[in-house]
Write a protein that holds these residues in place. Structure first.
Motif, PDB file in Angstrom:
ATOM      1  N   ASP A 163      70.371 -24.461  42.248  1.00 57.52           N
ATOM      2  CA  ASP A 163      69.014 -24.911  41.945  1.00 57.52           C
ATOM      3  C   ASP A 163      68.404 -25.477  43.228  1.00 57.52           C
ATOM      4  OD1 ASP A 163      66.690 -26.121  41.110  1.00 57.52           O
ATOM      5  OD2 ASP A 163      67.575 -26.971  39.280  1.00 57.52           O
ATOM      6  N   PRO A 164      67.437 -24.786  43.841  1.00 57.96           N
ATOM      7  CA  PRO A 164      66.878 -25.237  45.120  1.00 57.96           C
ATOM      8  C   PRO A 164      66.034 -26.500  45.003  1.00 57.96           C
ATOM      9  CG  PRO A 164      65.620 -23.385  44.299  1.00 57.96           C
ATOM     10  CD  PRO A 164      66.782 -23.547  43.367  1.00 57.96           C
ATOM     11  N   ASN A 165      65.776 -26.934  43.770  1.00 63.96           N
ATOM     12  CA  ASN A 165      64.898 -28.090  43.580  1.00 63.96           C
ATOM     13  C   ASN A 165      65.643 -29.367  43.227  1.00 63.96           C
ATOM     14  OD1 ASN A 165      62.505 -26.469  43.915  1.00 63.96           O
ATOM     15  ND2 ASN A 165      62.845 -25.688  41.821  1.00 63.96           N
ATOM     16  N   ARG A 166      66.992 -29.288  43.190  1.00 64.19           N
ATOM     17  CA  ARG A 166      67.753 -30.484  42.806  1.00 64.19           C
ATOM     18  C   ARG A 166      68.834 -30.781  43.832  1.00 64.19           C
ATOM     19  NH1 ARG A 166      69.386 -30.335  36.550  1.00 64.19           N
ATOM     20  NH2 ARG A 166      69.906 -32.484  37.121  1.00 64.19           N
ATOM     21  N   SER A 167      69.078 -32.059  44.054  1.00 65.78           N
ATOM     22  CA  SER A 167      70.083 -32.509  45.014  1.00 65.78           C
ATOM     23  C   SER A 167      71.193 -33.236  44.269  1.00 65.78           C
ATOM     24  CB  SER A 167      69.473 -33.434  46.059  1.00 65.78           C
ATOM     25  OG  SER A 167      68.451 -32.792  46.777  1.00 65.78           O
ATOM     26  N   CYS A 168      72.349 -33.359  44.928  1.00 67.54           N
ATOM     27  CA  CYS A 168      73.449 -34.104  44.344  1.00 67.54           C
ATOM     28  C   CYS A 168      74.419 -34.526  45.439  1.00 67.54           C
ATOM     29  CB  CYS A 168      74.181 -33.278  43.283  1.00 67.54           C
ATOM     30  SG  CYS A 168      74.942 -31.772  43.932  1.00 67.54           S
ATOM     31  N   SER A 169      75.286 -35.476  45.101  1.00 72.70           N
ATOM     32  CA  SER A 169      76.330 -35.949  46.006  1.00 72.70           C
ATOM     33  C   SER A 169      77.465 -36.493  45.160  1.00 72.70           C
ATOM     34  CB  SER A 169      75.796 -37.048  46.931  1.00 72.70           C
ATOM     35  OG  SER A 169      76.830 -37.542  47.757  1.00 72.70           O
ATOM     36  N   VAL A 170      78.691 -36.463  45.692  1.00 69.44           N
ATOM     37  CA  VAL A 170      79.834 -36.908  44.893  1.00 69.44           C
ATOM     38  C   VAL A 170      80.248 -38.349  45.173  1.00 69.44           C
ATOM     39  CG1 VAL A 170      80.740 -34.593  44.581  1.00 69.44           C
ATOM     40  CG2 VAL A 170      81.442 -35.926  46.572  1.00 69.44           C
ATOM     41  N   HIS A 171      79.721 -38.982  46.219  1.00 73.54           N
ATOM     42  CA  HIS A 171      80.019 -40.387  46.457  1.00 73.54           C
ATOM     43  C   HIS A 171      78.912 -41.004  47.298  1.00 73.54           C
ATOM     44  CE1 HIS A 171      81.371 -39.213  50.499  1.00 73.54           C
ATOM     45  NE2 HIS A 171      82.148 -38.322  49.920  1.00 73.54           N
ATOM     46  N   ILE A 172      78.865 -42.306  47.318  1.00 74.95           N
ATOM     47  CA  ILE A 172      77.764 -43.046  47.944  1.00 74.95           C
ATOM     48  C   ILE A 172      77.657 -42.758  49.432  1.00 74.95           C
ATOM     49  CG2 ILE A 172      76.880 -45.357  48.450  1.00 74.95           C
ATOM     50  CD1 ILE A 172      78.175 -46.309  45.866  1.00 74.95           C
ATOM     51  N   ALA A 173      78.800 -42.611  50.111  1.00 73.28           N
ATOM     52  CA  ALA A 173      78.782 -42.432  51.562  1.00 73.28           C
ATOM     53  C   ALA A 173      78.280 -41.060  51.995  1.00 73.28           C
ATOM     54  CB  ALA A 173      80.173 -42.671  52.130  1.00 73.28           C
ATOM     55  N   TRP A 179      72.906 -28.938  46.379  1.00 73.68           N
ATOM     56  CA  TRP A 179      74.165 -28.355  45.949  1.00 73.68           C
ATOM     57  C   TRP A 179      74.292 -28.288  44.432  1.00 73.68           C
ATOM     58  CZ3 TRP A 179      76.242 -32.689  49.434  1.00 73.68           C
ATOM     59  CH2 TRP A 179      76.040 -32.342  50.783  1.00 73.68           C
ATOM     60  N   TRP A 180      73.206 -28.523  43.713  1.00 70.45           N
ATOM     61  CA  TRP A 180      73.288 -28.531  42.252  1.00 70.45           C
ATOM     62  C   TRP A 180      73.191 -27.109  41.711  1.00 70.45           C
ATOM     63  CZ3 TRP A 180      74.952 -32.150  39.136  1.00 70.45           C
ATOM     64  CH2 TRP A 180      74.800 -31.975  37.757  1.00 70.45           C
ATOM     65  N   TYR A 181      74.073 -26.791  40.743  1.00 65.94           N
ATOM     66  CA  TYR A 181      74.141 -25.447  40.183  1.00 65.94           C
ATOM     67  C   TYR A 181      74.030 -25.508  38.658  1.00 65.94           C
ATOM     68  CZ  TYR A 181      75.619 -23.475  44.654  1.00 65.94           C
ATOM     69  OH  TYR A 181      75.660 -23.057  45.955  1.00 65.94           O
ATOM     70  N   ASN A 182      73.310 -24.534  38.094  1.00 69.79           N
ATOM     71  CA  ASN A 182      73.195 -24.373  36.645  1.00 69.79           C
ATOM     72  C   ASN A 182      73.742 -23.011  36.240  1.00 69.79           C
ATOM     73  OD1 ASN A 182      71.617 -26.856  36.180  1.00 69.79           O
ATOM     74  ND2 ASN A 182      70.014 -25.762  37.313  1.00 69.79           N
ATOM     75  N   TRP A 183      74.310 -22.920  35.025  1.00 66.59           N
ATOM     76  CA  TRP A 183      74.882 -21.658  34.564  1.00 66.59           C
ATOM     77  C   TRP A 183      73.797 -20.628  34.304  1.00 66.59           C
ATOM     78  CZ3 TRP A 183      79.122 -19.068  34.701  1.00 66.59           C
ATOM     79  CH2 TRP A 183      79.280 -17.939  33.888  1.00 66.59           C
ATOM     80  N   ASP A 184      74.049 -19.395  34.775  1.00 70.90           N
ATOM     81  CA  ASP A 184      73.148 -18.264  34.566  1.00 70.90           C
ATOM     82  C   ASP A 184      73.994 -17.086  34.098  1.00 70.90           C
ATOM     83  OD1 ASP A 184      71.403 -16.129  34.629  1.00 70.90           O
ATOM     84  OD2 ASP A 184      70.572 -16.596  36.602  1.00 70.90           O
ATOM     85  N   GLY A 185      73.774 -16.634  32.858  1.00 71.13           N
ATOM     86  CA  GLY A 185      74.596 -15.567  32.299  1.00 71.13           C
ATOM     87  C   GLY A 185      74.169 -14.168  32.695  1.00 71.13           C
TER      88      GLY A 185
END
Length: 209
Positions: A163-173, A179-185
């Motif tokens: 998803d080019p419009n959403r961001s994410c991270s796995v820890h504060i640092a 890098w956010w991904y949604n399922w597409d069948g």
């Protein structure tokens, strides 16, 4: 530290541990990955798109110990009662190959998902009979168990899409990234093939002596 996909299309164990997924968000974060699609073991479907016109015989058992031979000279024919009690394990499909192409895969290697049939499974075939065999001079026979197979192939369908419009991270640092991904069948990619069972039967192989 950023985590990246390995070039062999499988994520490393450390990268797998970094995945962040919640049912509320209905997506997943793949830190450091920038590829458009990511295939998921057990979720990405296997779709059949082609099959061979001809079948071939896979002899899963040859009963050499039950062989009957008849000499070329000195007899009109040879007759013998043969008792067979044989159970053979075999795989429903053989020679399977899976190629996701350039699409990374999480969770392990891709396999059969969503197909009807016994793909990837093992079965048993049992033969039991007492039969009188008549063999002509100069010939021999022995019992066989046969699985008739057909080559089939297809593609994979369904993947996590970035998803080019959403961001994410796995820890504060770690800074957030796209890098956010949604399922597409819908997406289809790669290819697979195998030789599946069409039917099976018992028979006798005849040969010259």
């Amino acid at each position: 530290m950023k985590r990246f996909f390995v070039k062999s299309v499988l994520l490393t164990a450390s990268a797998m541990a970094a995945l962040l997924s919640t049912s509320a968000l209905a997506g997943v974060c793949y830190p450091g990955n920038t590829q458009t699609l990511v295939a998921v073991k057990g979720k990405t479907n296997t779709v059949s798109t082609q099959r061979a016109g001809n079948t071939w015989e896979d002899w899963i058992w040859r009963g050499y110990d039950k062989e009957v031979r008849c000499p070329r000279w000195g007899t009109i024919s040879c007759s013998q009662t043969v008792s067979v009690a044989k159970t053979t394990g075999y795989k429903w499909d053989v020679g399977a190959t899976f190629n996701p192409g350039s699409i990374p895969v999480v969770g392990g290697a891709l396999g059969f998902v969503g197909l009807t049939g016994g793909y990837g499974r093992y079965y048993e075939h049992t033969t039991r009979y007492d039969r009188q065999i008549v063999v002509q001079p100069g010939w021999g026979m022995y019992p066989i168990q046969v699985v008739v197979r057909r080559w089939v192939g297809g593609v994979f369908q369904g993947a996590d899409r970035r998803d080019p419009n959403r961001s994410c991270s796995v820890h504060i640092a770690q800074p957030s990234g796209r890098w956010w991904y949604n399922w597409d069948g819908g997406p289809r990619f790669g290819n697979w093939s195998t030789n599946r069972e069409e039917r099976r039967f018992d028979s006798w192989h005849t040969f010259r002596v």
